[in-house]
Design a protein around this motif. Structure first.
Motif, PDB file in Angstrom:
ATOM      1  N   ALA A   1      -6.631   1.056   2.532  1.00  0.00           N
ATOM      2  CA  ALA A   1      -5.355   1.452   1.955  1.00  0.00           C
ATOM      3  C   ALA A   1      -4.220   0.595   2.509  1.00  0.00           C
ATOM      4  N   LEU A   2      -4.234   0.360   3.816  1.00  0.00           N
ATOM      5  CA  LEU A   2      -3.197  -0.471   4.425  1.00  0.00           C
ATOM      6  C   LEU A   2      -3.269  -1.901   3.907  1.00  0.00           C
ATOM      7  N   ARG A   3      -4.465  -2.415   3.755  1.00  0.00           N
ATOM      8  CA  ARG A   3      -4.622  -3.774   3.229  1.00  0.00           C
ATOM      9  C   ARG A   3      -4.098  -3.864   1.798  1.00  0.00           C
ATOM     10  N   ALA A   4      -4.369  -2.827   0.993  1.00  0.00           N
ATOM     11  CA  ALA A   4      -3.888  -2.840  -0.389  1.00  0.00           C
ATOM     12  C   ALA A   4      -2.361  -2.862  -0.444  1.00  0.00           C
ATOM     13  N   VAL A   5      -1.725  -2.072   0.416  1.00  0.00           N
ATOM     14  CA  VAL A   5      -0.259  -2.046   0.437  1.00  0.00           C
ATOM     15  C   VAL A   5       0.296  -3.401   0.838  1.00  0.00           C
ATOM     16  N   LEU A   6      -0.269  -3.991   1.900  1.00  0.00           N
ATOM     17  CA  LEU A   6       0.238  -5.283   2.368  1.00  0.00           C
ATOM     18  C   LEU A   6      -0.027  -6.392   1.352  1.00  0.00           C
ATOM     19  N   GLU A   7      -1.184  -6.348   0.690  1.00  0.00           N
ATOM     20  CA  GLU A   7      -1.462  -7.360  -0.331  1.00  0.00           C
ATOM     21  C   GLU A   7      -0.479  -7.257  -1.489  1.00  0.00           C
ATOM     22  N   ASN A   8      -0.134  -6.028  -1.873  1.00  0.00           N
ATOM     23  CA  ASN A   8       0.847  -5.854  -2.956  1.00  0.00           C
ATOM     24  C   ASN A   8       2.201  -6.411  -2.557  1.00  0.00           C
ATOM     25  N   VAL A   9       2.566  -6.222  -1.279  1.00  0.00           N
ATOM     26  CA  VAL A   9       3.859  -6.749  -0.824  1.00  0.00           C
ATOM     27  C   VAL A   9       3.810  -8.276  -0.785  1.00  0.00           C
TER      28      VAL A   9
ATOM     29  N   ARG B   1       6.616   3.494   4.278  1.00  0.00           N
ATOM     30  CA  ARG B   1       6.147   4.817   4.704  1.00  0.00           C
ATOM     31  C   ARG B   1       4.675   5.005   4.359  1.00  0.00           C
ATOM     32  N   THR B   2       4.267   4.469   3.210  1.00  0.00           N
ATOM     33  CA  THR B   2       2.860   4.541   2.836  1.00  0.00           C
ATOM     34  C   THR B   2       2.000   3.777   3.837  1.00  0.00           C
ATOM     35  N   ALA B   3       2.444   2.579   4.203  1.00  0.00           N
ATOM     36  CA  ALA B   3       1.708   1.806   5.204  1.00  0.00           C
ATOM     37  C   ALA B   3       1.719   2.500   6.551  1.00  0.00           C
ATOM     38  N   LEU B   4       2.843   3.126   6.895  1.00  0.00           N
ATOM     39  CA  LEU B   4       2.949   3.828   8.167  1.00  0.00           C
ATOM     40  C   LEU B   4       1.998   5.018   8.227  1.00  0.00           C
ATOM     41  N   ARG B   5       1.852   5.740   7.101  1.00  0.00           N
ATOM     42  CA  ARG B   5       0.931   6.871   7.081  1.00  0.00           C
ATOM     43  C   ARG B   5      -0.498   6.426   7.385  1.00  0.00           C
ATOM     44  N   GLN B   6      -0.923   5.341   6.782  1.00  0.00           N
ATOM     45  CA  GLN B   6      -2.280   4.859   7.016  1.00  0.00           C
ATOM     46  C   GLN B   6      -2.452   4.348   8.451  1.00  0.00           C
ATOM     47  N   THR B   7      -1.405   3.711   8.976  1.00  0.00           N
ATOM     48  CA  THR B   7      -1.473   3.235  10.358  1.00  0.00           C
ATOM     49  C   THR B   7      -1.574   4.400  11.332  1.00  0.00           C
ATOM     50  N   GLU B   8      -0.796   5.462  11.080  1.00  0.00           N
ATOM     51  CA  GLU B   8      -0.852   6.631  11.953  1.00  0.00           C
ATOM     52  C   GLU B   8      -2.197   7.329  11.849  1.00  0.00           C
TER      53      GLU B   8
END
Length: 370
Positions: free
Chosen positions: A148-156, A169-176
């Motif tokens: 999930a974190l990789r998908a968010v960063l790839e989209n950015v 915040r979405t990336a932060l949720r997955q990191t936490e």
């Protein structure tokens, strides 16, 4: 009415057990002794036959040696068969096959050794199965937030979405979530390796539990404001019930904090909307002992699953999660169980008319493990 046969049977059983070394089927020493006796009897019989017949002594000696060898070979084969089988099973276990067992049908020392060997093999199989399940579960749990974190960063990076606060915040949720899993795994590793010492002390229960509940309420509020965290169940009411109010206990405050925090987190997660979670503390039977309960108003835990919920990565059956629950990592109750075990206490699911009630008993002063 007294049963007259019982003392006699008890005395007979003790006498029979005392004669065990003389039973060839229950003692290797007795079997070897029987081998010598049988060989001597055969030799004596053949010599007696030779004296009272025209058979030469050397012929009798040859037959006596052959008979003794045959009897010795028969007894030796029976004695060493379990050892040969254990050797084959050991080689199979060295190759990764823990399903093999030794046939334990003997009543002598080799039979006892075979039983102990099978118990060891079963334990090793359970450990191997647990290791494989742990690796598979950890891999699955780590893969989900990482993907999930990789998908968010790839989209950015690809310009599909902007790095606005909602995306972060979405990336932060997955990191936490990833951080919580790693922290739980580290806690379990320390507990398994016994490197978590207990620093037990006497403390007042009311202010201590009040602080734990306040931290839980603050973390939920912070999660709501940040749009992240374990869950955002701000609709669940926390209630503390300590009697007597001056109640004191003797335990490791930091380890107990892990227990209570995980139990509260689990209870909130499975509570219905606008539900109530009650933390109840009472004095135990021993000095400075503590009986602690955390109860919720959720769907409860079926009787068949009450022992399994404290296993690692177990999240309960379907329908046991409350609204808004994320399923968690499945490690909270396992950590609580290990922390209670460190104290020499007990933890389990208690009977409840509705909801779930988990009871923790700590032994108190002079009985806590060091």
């Amino acid at each position: 009415m007294t049963r007259r046969g019982s003392p006699a049977r008890g005395l007979g059983g003790r006498i029979w057990e005392g004669l065990r070394p003389l039973d060839p089927l229950r003692s290797v020493k007795a079997a070897l002794g029987a081998l010598v006796i049988v060989s001597v009897i055969i030799t004596t019989f053949l010599v007696f036959v030779a004296i009272h017949s025209a058979t030469e002594l050397r012929v009798v000696t040859i037959f006596s040696i052959i008979a003794s060898l045959l009897v010795t070979q028969f007894v030796a084969q029976g004695l060493t068969a379990p050892l040969d089988e254990m050797t084959d099973v050991t080689r199979a276990m060295a190759g990764g096959d823990y399903t093999r067992r030794v046939r334990a049908k003997r009543r002598d020392e080799f039979g006892e050794l075979a039983d102990a060997f099978n118990t060891m093999a079963a334990d090793l199989e359970a450990v191997d199965t647990h290791r494989k399940e742990l690796v598979a579960n950890v891999s699955h749990e780590l893969r989900t937030p990482i993907a999930a974190l990789r998908a968010v960063l790839e989209n950015v990076v690809d310009g599909v979405c902007e790095p606005d606060p909602e995306t972060m915040r979405t990336a932060l949720r997955q990191t936490e979530r990833l951080g919580r899993l790693v922290e739980h795994l580290l806690d379990l590793s320390r507990l398994d390796n016994g490197v978590v010492p207990l620093h037990a002390r006497r403390f007042e229960v009311w202010p201590y539990l009040s602080g734990v509940l306040k931290e839980a309420a603050m973390s939920r509020g912070a999660a709501t404001l940040a749009g992240s965290g374990t869950h955002t169940r701000t609709d669940v009411h926390l209630h503390l019930d300590v009697a007597p109010p001056e109640l004191t206990a003797y335990a490791d405050a930091e380890r107990l904090h892990q227990v209570v925090a995980n139990l509260i987190d689990n209870a909130i997660k499975h509570s219905p909307r606008h539900g109530r979670v009650t933390v109840r503390a009472r004095r135990g039977a021993a000095p400075e002992s503590l009986e602690l309960e955390v109860a919720d108003e959720g769907p409860g835990i079926p009787a068949a699953e009450r022992r399994r919920v404290f296993e690692r990565f177990d999240r309960g059956g379907p329908g046991t999660s409350g609204p808004g629950g994320d399923g968690g990592t499945g490690l909270g109750l396992a950590i609580a169980r290990w922390a209670v075990d460190l104290h020499g206490g007990r933890i389990g699911v208690a009977e409840s008319a509705h909801g779930c009630r988990i009871r923790v008993t700590l032994p108190g002063l002079g009985q806590t493990r060091n």
